[in-house]
Motif scaffolding. Structure first.
Motif, PDB file in Angstrom:
ATOM      1  N   THR A   1      -0.015  11.854   2.525  1.00  0.00           N
ATOM      2  CA  THR A   1      -0.049  10.467   2.993  1.00  0.00           C
ATOM      3  C   THR A   1      -0.936   9.621   2.088  1.00  0.00           C
ATOM      4  N   ALA A   2      -0.534   8.393   1.874  1.00  0.00           N
ATOM      5  CA  ALA A   2      -1.373   7.409   1.200  1.00  0.00           C
ATOM      6  C   ALA A   2      -1.857   6.404   2.243  1.00  0.00           C
ATOM      7  N   ARG A   3      -3.155   6.217   2.333  1.00  0.00           N
ATOM      8  CA  ARG A   3      -3.731   5.267   3.282  1.00  0.00           C
ATOM      9  C   ARG A   3      -4.368   4.111   2.509  1.00  0.00           C
ATOM     10  N   TYR A   4      -4.176   2.927   3.004  1.00  0.00           N
ATOM     11  CA  TYR A   4      -4.704   1.742   2.333  1.00  0.00           C
ATOM     12  C   TYR A   4      -6.095   1.420   2.853  1.00  0.00           C
ATOM     13  N   ASP A   5      -7.069   1.311   1.941  1.00  0.00           N
ATOM     14  CA  ASP A   5      -8.430   0.920   2.289  1.00  0.00           C
ATOM     15  C   ASP A   5      -8.555  -0.587   2.130  1.00  0.00           C
ATOM     16  N   ALA A   6      -8.510  -1.288   3.238  1.00  0.00           N
ATOM     17  CA  ALA A   6      -8.543  -2.751   3.192  1.00  0.00           C
ATOM     18  C   ALA A   6      -9.897  -3.282   2.713  1.00  0.00           C
ATOM     19  N   LEU A   7     -10.958  -2.477   2.794  1.00  0.00           N
ATOM     20  CA  LEU A   7     -12.278  -2.930   2.360  1.00  0.00           C
ATOM     21  C   LEU A   7     -12.365  -3.040   0.841  1.00  0.00           C
ATOM     22  N   THR A   8     -11.589  -2.236   0.132  1.00  0.00           N
ATOM     23  CA  THR A   8     -11.664  -2.239  -1.330  1.00  0.00           C
ATOM     24  C   THR A   8     -10.343  -2.598  -1.992  1.00  0.00           C
ATOM     25  N   GLY A   9      -9.254  -2.597  -1.238  1.00  0.00           N
ATOM     26  CA  GLY A   9      -7.938  -2.825  -1.823  1.00  0.00           C
ATOM     27  C   GLY A   9      -7.398  -1.611  -2.557  1.00  0.00           C
ATOM     28  N   GLU A  10      -7.890  -0.422  -2.232  1.00  0.00           N
ATOM     29  CA  GLU A  10      -7.495   0.796  -2.921  1.00  0.00           C
ATOM     30  C   GLU A  10      -6.654   1.694  -2.012  1.00  0.00           C
ATOM     31  N   TRP A  11      -5.796   2.486  -2.649  1.00  0.00           N
ATOM     32  CA  TRP A  11      -5.031   3.501  -1.934  1.00  0.00           C
ATOM     33  C   TRP A  11      -5.750   4.845  -2.022  1.00  0.00           C
ATOM     34  N   ILE A  12      -5.807   5.556  -0.899  1.00  0.00           N
ATOM     35  CA  ILE A  12      -6.448   6.865  -0.821  1.00  0.00           C
ATOM     36  C   ILE A  12      -5.388   7.890  -0.442  1.00  0.00           C
ATOM     37  N   ALA A  13      -5.270   8.949  -1.224  1.00  0.00           N
ATOM     38  CA  ALA A  13      -4.308  10.007  -0.914  1.00  0.00           C
ATOM     39  C   ALA A  13      -4.953  11.025   0.023  1.00  0.00           C
ATOM     40  N   VAL A  14      -4.223  11.408   1.058  1.00  0.00           N
ATOM     41  CA  VAL A  14      -4.652  12.456   1.987  1.00  0.00           C
ATOM     42  C   VAL A  14      -3.712  13.638   1.778  1.00  0.00           C
ATOM     43  N   ALA A  15      -4.243  14.716   1.214  1.00  0.00           N
ATOM     44  CA  ALA A  15      -3.415  15.871   0.831  1.00  0.00           C
ATOM     45  C   ALA A  15      -4.043  17.146   1.391  1.00  0.00           C
ATOM     46  N   ALA A  16      -4.004  17.284   2.702  1.00  0.00           N
ATOM     47  CA  ALA A  16      -4.652  18.425   3.357  1.00  0.00           C
ATOM     48  C   ALA A  16      -4.043  19.755   2.943  1.00  0.00           C
ATOM     49  N   HIS A  17      -2.785  19.745   2.493  1.00  0.00           N
ATOM     50  CA  HIS A  17      -2.144  21.000   2.093  1.00  0.00           C
ATOM     51  C   HIS A  17      -2.812  21.606   0.857  1.00  0.00           C
ATOM     52  N   ARG A  18      -3.598  20.835   0.142  1.00  0.00           N
ATOM     53  CA  ARG A  18      -4.267  21.358  -1.047  1.00  0.00           C
ATOM     54  C   ARG A  18      -5.442  22.276  -0.710  1.00  0.00           C
TER      55      ARG A  18
END
Length: 374
Positions: free
Chosen positions: A46-63
């Motif tokens: 999943t990619a989640r958007y951080d509205a505080l910085t305008g950045e995308w954060i990848a969530v890759a728990a399978h790793r």
């Protein structure tokens, strides 16, 4: 002449052999298939958007379940043998690129939302690839023969072009992590390539700075090109010069050991390099890595990051390809950790003097292919 041959692993991931001659490549037509019967690939993270910085954060728990520092007889990057199948079905190879079994991005491709807000999530589109530099289990890029290193350069260039053409990709990033202190999980000499569905934060900052400088110069000069010219004129931080590439410690180095390797000609990415430029890159880069390892009695951990132009048309003319090699090693037995100022505020405090680091690298080993500056 490097030839690439594509095949598929048993779970559908692409694997590409890169061979230095058509004769060797021809034999790949009869290379063994992957018979492991791997389970189907998991879907995207999943990619989640951080509205505080305008950045995308990848969530890759399978790793969390990825392979971690296996013994040599269980290395997934060594060639397969009759008694053990690895990620690479062939019994020998030169250079291999394959889709990562535990990707941070992908395997699906697509576009992220154009107008994200707080709470926006999307599939972590993109692609992550592993580049096995050599069939030998131990080493790094710096330990490769010039011929093998040249094949890796061709592989980087080919994959940069191929990934850049894929749907939704906005940035292609080739890199090598070397050393357990950097967080390497496989000891086999290898690197990685990330194809992002967004422009990563640091790349975005550099692209904006480059575009502003380019426009201010009436589109006559790039920012990285100007930095190279200034460093070559000053000479205080230069390390070596080749025919088409030069290496220097940047004026405002962030890390205790930081070197930029820059082409003399304006190119946006590795795919745009001519054959003679790739030859010189190979020689100068191997020279540089020999100097890095000549600083201390043990190998220096580093991140070798190829900064390529984002795929957005407005940034490409202004952005020049260059390598940023950084290490947290500030002394033989000391590492710099990103603590309060760096980690929380992004404000770097360097523990070394760039001019002295450059002098140390100039003196580290005798002259190799590049022109060493005294």
């Amino acid at each position: 002449m490097t030839v690439h041959t594509s095949t598929r692993l048993s779970d559908g991931r692409e694997l590409i052999y890169f061979d230095s001659s058509p004769e060797t490549a021809q034999r790949r037509q009869s290379a063994p298939a992957d018979t492991r019967g791997l389970p189907a690939r998991p879907g995207n993270g999943t990619a989640r958007y951080d509205a505080l910085t305008g950045e995308w954060i990848a969530v890759a728990a399978h790793r969390q379940s990825r392979t971690h520092l296996p013994p040599a007889d269980q290395c997934p990057l060594c060639p397969s043998s009759p008694s053990r199948a690895s990620e690479i079905p062939a019994e020998d190879y030169e250079v291999v690129v394959f889709e990562n079994r535990f990707p941070s991005f992908g395997p699906d491709l697509g576009q992220l939302p154009a107008d994200p807000a707080w709470g926006t999530t999307a599939p972590a589109y993109g692609r992550c690839e592993v580049v096995a530099f050599d069939s030998a289990h131990e080493g790094s890029f710096g330990s490769l023969s010039p011929a093998r290193a040249r094949t890796v350069v061709d592989a980087w260039a080919q994959r940069t072009a191929a990934l850049s053409a894929m749907d939704g990709i906005r940035q292609v990033f080739c890199f090598e992590n070397r050393g357990a202190d950097i967080g390497v999980t496989l000891l086999h000499p290898h690197g990685q390539i990330y194809a992002y569905p967004f422009i990563p934060p640091r790349s975005a900052v550099m692209a904006q700075q480059a575009a502003a400088f380019y426009e201010a110069s009436d589109r006559r000069q790039t920012l990285v090109g100007a930095a190279l010219d200034a460093e070559r004129t000053s000479g205080d931080r230069m390390i070596l010069e080749g025919k088409h590439f030069s290496a220097f410690v940047p004026f405002a180095a962030r890390w205790p050991l930081e070197v930029h390797l820059v082409p003399h000609r304006q190119v946006a990415d590795l795919a745009e390099l001519r054959d003679d430029e790739r030859d010189d890159l190979t020689a100068v880069y191997l020279d540089l890595l020999a100097r890095v390892d000549g600083l201390y009695s043990t190998p220096t951990p580093y991140i070798a990051a190829w900064q390529q132009a984002p795929l957005d048309a407005r940034f490409r003319p202004a952005s020049r390809l260059h390598l940023q090699l950084t290490s947290p090693r500030r002394a033989e037995d000391k590492l710099k950790f990103l603590a309060g100022s760096e980690a929380a505020m992004g404000a770097f405090i360097n523990d070394t003097i760039p001019e002295q680091v450059a002098a140390n690298l100039r003196a580290a080993v005798p002259a190799a292919p590049g022109k060493v500056l005294s």
